[in-house]
Structure formats: structure tokens, C-alpha cells
Design a protein around this motif. Structure first.
Motif, short mmCIF file in Angstrom:
data_model
loop_
_atom_site.label_atom_id
_atom_site.label_comp_id
_atom_site.label_asym_id
_atom_site.label_seq_id
_atom_site.Cartn_x
_atom_site.Cartn_y
_atom_site.Cartn_z
N PRO A 1 44.86 40.43 42.59
CA PRO A 1 46.04 39.83 43.23
C PRO A 1 45.69 38.68 44.17
N ILE A 2 44.52 38.76 44.80
CA ILE A 2 44.09 37.65 45.66
C ILE A 2 43.82 36.40 44.82
N LEU A 3 43.15 36.59 43.66
CA LEU A 3 42.89 35.47 42.76
C LEU A 3 44.20 34.88 42.25
N ASN A 4 45.14 35.74 41.88
CA ASN A 4 46.45 35.26 41.42
C ASN A 4 47.14 34.44 42.51
N PHE A 5 47.06 34.93 43.74
CA PHE A 5 47.71 34.25 44.85
C PHE A 5 47.05 32.90 45.13
N ARG A 6 45.73 32.85 45.08
CA ARG A 6 45.01 31.59 45.34
C ARG A 6 45.30 30.56 44.25
N ARG A 7 45.44 31.03 43.00
CA ARG A 7 45.71 30.12 41.89
C ARG A 7 47.20 29.84 41.74
N ARG A 8 48.04 30.62 42.46
CA ARG A 8 49.49 30.53 42.32
C ARG A 8 49.89 30.71 40.87
N SER A 9 49.21 31.63 40.20
CA SER A 9 49.43 31.80 38.77
C SER A 9 48.90 33.17 38.33
N THR A 10 49.51 33.73 37.28
CA THR A 10 49.00 34.95 36.67
C THR A 10 48.47 34.69 35.27
N HIS B 1 40.74 36.44 22.80
CA HIS B 1 41.56 35.37 22.23
C HIS B 1 41.40 34.07 23.01
N ASN B 2 41.26 34.18 24.34
CA ASN B 2 41.07 32.98 25.17
C ASN B 2 39.65 32.45 25.09
N LYS B 3 38.72 33.28 24.59
CA LYS B 3 37.30 32.96 24.60
C LYS B 3 36.85 32.60 26.01
N SER B 4 37.41 33.33 26.99
CA SER B 4 37.13 33.05 28.40
C SER B 4 37.60 34.23 29.24
N THR B 5 36.98 34.38 30.41
CA THR B 5 37.44 35.38 31.38
C THR B 5 38.12 34.69 32.56
N HIS B 6 38.48 33.42 32.39
CA HIS B 6 39.14 32.66 33.44
C HIS B 6 40.47 33.32 33.81
N GLY B 7 40.67 33.56 35.09
CA GLY B 7 41.88 34.21 35.56
C GLY B 7 41.75 35.71 35.70
N TRP B 8 40.62 36.27 35.24
CA TRP B 8 40.36 37.71 35.34
C TRP B 8 39.18 37.90 36.29
N SER B 9 39.41 38.54 37.41
CA SER B 9 38.39 38.64 38.45
C SER B 9 37.28 39.61 38.06
N ILE B 10 36.04 39.11 38.06
CA ILE B 10 34.89 39.96 37.74
C ILE B 10 34.54 40.87 38.91
N TYR B 11 34.95 40.49 40.13
CA TYR B 11 34.60 41.29 41.30
C TYR B 11 35.26 42.67 41.26
N GLN B 12 36.48 42.73 40.74
CA GLN B 12 37.13 44.03 40.60
C GLN B 12 36.37 44.91 39.62
N ILE B 13 35.76 44.30 38.62
CA ILE B 13 35.02 45.05 37.61
C ILE B 13 33.71 45.59 38.20
N LEU B 14 33.02 44.77 38.98
CA LEU B 14 31.76 45.21 39.58
C LEU B 14 32.00 46.37 40.56
N LEU B 15 33.06 46.28 41.34
CA LEU B 15 33.40 47.37 42.26
C LEU B 15 33.82 48.62 41.48
N ASP B 16 34.56 48.42 40.42
CA ASP B 16 35.01 49.53 39.59
C ASP B 16 33.81 50.23 38.95
N PHE B 17 32.82 49.46 38.55
CA PHE B 17 31.62 50.01 37.91
C PHE B 17 30.84 50.92 38.88
#
Length: 290
Positions: free
Chosen positions: A29-38, A189-205
Motif C-alpha cells: 500500500p505504501i508503494l501504491n500510494f507513492r506511485r499514486r497507482s495500483t 504476463h507483464n514480464k516484470s515485477t514492477h508495481g509489486w513490492s519485493i519487501y513484503q515478500i522478503l518479510l513474508d518469507f
């Protein structure tokens, strides 16, 4: 002495995993807010998470505070108490709240994000996720009817209220099995992880690993591994999360590593690649000399 040590380790692991898993809900949600986009993320993930963590919160509350459920659990598991801990309940409550905040970012006009984020891929609930949500409620309802109709005075062998709580907890289990797939496919499909925060994944791991270890230690202290089988949701939650976290880590750092900064939406400024920048510079020099 050894038991006291392992009890301390279990408590530490429990609260550290709770902190890690709880913090993992903030980067997106912080990344979404900073980018003003989902754009780049899907509404499926937070939407199905709301249902999953609501179920997890209800089941944890029952196993922790309901005398009836705890007694029925003891009758089925050699007189033991559920391995659900207070940190499990705290995590479920916090996760439910943060998922509600994240899904609110997909509501048109509420946050003032770009329009593409509300109409692009992943902006609407997929048919599959809708089906899982509806099916989850129907499944719990069917079990509740069966329990009410065939309630047995002996909960060890017959239908009992604890079976309805298990049905609620299995909703979380099923949702954990499928909730990551829409985002995995979106990244593919996007061939990218742009817009998807990797930090949430590292903490989740990290949280997933410690959650599994805590469950194992608690069962060891009880001297009975039915503490693991008696809490299948926590076991699956940790293992499945770790499995998909590894997939996201591979996507981010290996498969789509060179594409992370090049994905863009129509409403975002398109980043220049080095070759394009050099080409433009050469063109400007060429125009200047002609």
C-alpha cells in the motif's frame, strides 16, 4: 531447564514472525500510494486476503477463548490444548485491517490514483476468485447445517461445533493455496515485477519460516506431534507462503531482473533506457551539426 529454554525460543519466534508478517502488509500500500497507482498489482490478492484473514481471526479466537472448542479439541487430541498462540490472533487481526486498507486503494476516487490503475489488468476481481469467495461461504454454511442436524454428544467421534470452526479455518487454508497465483501470472504476463513490492515478500518469507519453527517447538514441548496436525492451517500457512515467496523472489531477482525498472503505465513517466538516451543525444548532436 531445557523446556524453559524452548518455551522462550517459541515465544521469541512467535512474536518475531508476527512482526515480520505484520510488516509485510505495509510495503504494497505504501508503494501504491507513492506511485499514486495500483498498476502492476491485482485486486484479487487483497480481496481474497480479507476473506482469508477474517476466517483465520474467527478460528484463532475460538481456539484461544472458547471453552467448548478447547474441550472438544482436548478430547480429540489426547487431552492437549490447541497450539494457537496469542500472537497468532494478533497477527490475524492486524492482517485483516491492513488488507482492508489495501483493497480500499482500488476504490475509484477514494485515493485519487490514476485511472489506468482502476481499469487495467487486475483492477477487477477475477471470476475464479469470486467463485472461491462464494464457495468458501457456502462450504462453511453447509458444515454448520450438518453440525446442527447431526450434533453428536461425543465430539471425539461425531459431528461437533469444533468441526464448524475447522471448516472456517480451512477457508484460510484454501485461500492461501490460491491467493498468490493471480499475482504470479500477472508478473508472468507483464514480464516484470514492477508495481509489486519485493519487501513484503522478503518479510513474508522470514515470517513463514519462523511460524513453522514455532509450531514444531510447541508440539515438541507437548511431547505429541498432534499439535501440528491439530493446527493444519498454521502449518500450511507457513509452508505455502514460503513456497510462493521463493517463486516471487526468483521472478524479481532472476527471471525479470532486467525488466523491473522498465515497466510503466500510460499515466506514468516512461523511463529512458541507456540506449534510448544515448540515441537521443546522438540525434540532437546530429541535428545541431546539420
Amino acid at each position: 531447564m531445557a523446556a524453559s529454554f524452548f518455551l522462550l525460543v517459541s515465544s521469541i519466534f512467535g512474536w518475531v514472525y508476527t512482526i515480520c508478517w505484520s510488516l509485510s502488509f505495509y510495503p504494497q500500500p505504501i508503494l501504491n500510494f507513492r506511485r499514486r497507482s495500483t498498476t502492476g498489482t491485482t485486486v484479487d490478492f487483497p480481496a481474497i486476503n480479507v476473506v482469508g484473514f477474517l476466517a483465520y481471526f474467527i478460528s484463532n479466537t475460538a481456539f484461544l477463548y472458547s471453552p467448548q472448542i478447547r474441550n472438544q479439541y482436548a478430547e480429540r487430541h489426547h487431552g492437549l490444548t490447541p497450539t494457537v498462540q496469542i500472537n497468532d490472533l494478533a497477527f490475524a487481526a492486524h492482517a485483516l485491517l491492513t488488507c482492508l486498507i489495501t483493497i480500499s486503494q482500488f476504490v475509484p476516487g477514494l485515493w485519487g490514483f490514476d485511472r489506468k490503475g482502476r481499469t487495467g489488468p487486475g483492477a477487477r476481481l477475477s471470476t475464479g476468485i469470486k467463485g472461491i469467495i462464494v464457495g468458501s461461504f457456502l462450504g462453511v454454511g453447509i458444515v454448520a447445517i450438518i453440525v446442527a442436524a447431526r450434533h453428536d454428544p461425543d465430539p471425539k467421534t461425531g459431528w461437533a461445533v469444533i468441526d464448524m470452526i475447522y471448516a472456517v479455518s480451512y477457508v484460510k487454508l484454501i485461500i492461501t493455496l490460491v491467493k498468490y497465483m493471480p499475482q504470479v501470472l500477472t508478473n508472468y504476463h507483464n514480464k516484470s515485477t514492477h508495481g509489486w513490492s519485493i519487501y513484503q515478500i522478503l518479510l513474508d518469507f522470514v515470517g513463514g519460516i519462523l511460524s513453522i519453527w514455532q509450531l514444531g517447538i510447541d508440539s515438541y514441548l507437548q511431547g505429541d506431534w498432534s499439535g501440528v496436525t491439530g493446527n493444519p492451517v498454521k502449518l500450511a500457512l507457513g509452508n505455502i507462503s514460503v513456497f510462493f515467496d521463493i517463486i516471487f523472489i526468483i521472478q524479481h531477482y532472476c527471471v525479470y531482473r532486467g525488466n523491473r525498472g522498465t515497466a510503466f503505465s500510460e499515466d506514468e513517466e516512461r523511463p529512458l533506457l541507456n540506449g534510448e538516451a544515448n540515441g537521443e543525444a546522438s540525434g540532437e548532436r546530429s541535428n545541431g551539426n546539420s
